[in-house]
Design an enzyme around this catalytic site. Sequence first.
Site, mmCIF file in Angstrom:
data_model
loop_
_atom_site.group_PDB
_atom_site.id
_atom_site.type_symbol
_atom_site.label_atom_id
_atom_site.label_comp_id
_atom_site.label_asym_id
_atom_site.label_seq_id
_atom_site.Cartn_x
_atom_site.Cartn_y
_atom_site.Cartn_z
ATOM 1 N N ARG A 123 -10.497 -39.850 7.051
ATOM 2 C CA ARG A 123 -11.172 -39.673 8.343
ATOM 3 C C ARG A 123 -12.613 -40.179 8.278
ATOM 4 N NH1 ARG A 123 -6.677 -39.082 8.450
ATOM 5 N NH2 ARG A 123 -5.401 -37.429 9.379
ATOM 6 N N SER A 155 -7.604 -32.161 16.550
ATOM 7 C CA SER A 155 -8.029 -31.321 15.424
ATOM 8 C C SER A 155 -9.551 -31.310 15.347
ATOM 9 C CB SER A 155 -7.445 -31.857 14.115
ATOM 10 O OG SER A 155 -6.028 -31.811 14.140
ATOM 11 N N GLU A 215 -14.663 -32.677 12.967
ATOM 12 C CA GLU A 215 -14.267 -34.071 13.063
ATOM 13 C C GLU A 215 -14.909 -34.802 14.235
ATOM 14 O OE1 GLU A 215 -10.190 -36.796 13.077
ATOM 15 O OE2 GLU A 215 -10.120 -34.683 12.530
#
Length: 333
Positions: A160, A238, A329
């Site tokens: 990520r 998420s 995130e």
Amino acid sequence: MLVRSDARLADLTTLGVGGPVDRLVEVTDPDELVAAVREADEAGRPLLVLGGGSNLVAPDDGWDGDVVAVRSRGVDRHGDMLRVQAGEDWDDLVAGTVEEELAGMEALSGIPGSTGATPVQNVGAYGQEVAQTITAVRVYDRAEKTERTLTPDECAFGYRDSRLKREPGRFVVLTVDFTLDPGPLSRPVGYAELAKRLGVDLGGRAPLADVRAAVLDLRRGKGMVVDPADPDTRSAGSFFTNPVVPAEQAVPGCPSWPAGDGQVKLSAAWLVQSAGFGRGTRDGRVGTSSRHSLALTTEPGATAAELMAFAERVVAAVRERFGVTLVPEPTRL
């Protein structure tokens, strides 16, 4: 190029928070995008480049500068390689690859947002990530004031993560090149939940259309496919990444996966739920999704301040109970 002064960030993001925009500039091709960025830079105005708005916690005070909304569209195919405009809707692209029997993106079905954002986050799900198929990223480098093409090595992809993310604001993605595998079957299925749903062994293959349908079904069950009629999809997906820790720091009972170099990746969803923030935990107009503890959702009228205060409570609870620090995130301005 269209310029407006009546926009709000809340209407441009999936979380639905954020105040007024001084100037919204909508661009429809790479030349307009570069021109809009250069104009803002030369005038010294704050600049926010925005795709689908699905990974952003926008400020309640709004944006006192230019928001450049990337609306470029188009996919050019050259054999097994696709050159995709940054503003192309990601899930439309994935659907097209499945229809054309090109494997490599099928497990990334249902992810909201635009294609240009995917290399920044190294978007991934259900055992796939875009770094596995990206061969080049065409960018405008604001530091060098020039267009350039980054190789995968230059993008320095991680979990990520990428160089584009680690140097925020420097690179504006114009196009992304992907190389895929021709044929009707998926790449090896690398996620146990998906393999079970498909009825194949881990590492097995399945028809592309079946993989896409299974992923969409799994994501809908978790409120992870954007639907204006579904309040659980007022989210950024998420909200926390799965933490990677040394193997000796693995949390007993927490699902984990090998992450290389003696490390393991822990389930952030398990940590959040086990720290007291199960599905449907609410605090006023914000809280966890009723279907997935890792997704934080908002209700109409919620603010970014409320959302981030709730997120900080989650981080503090997980750290206190398990000694693990969760990292959000979405980008927060």
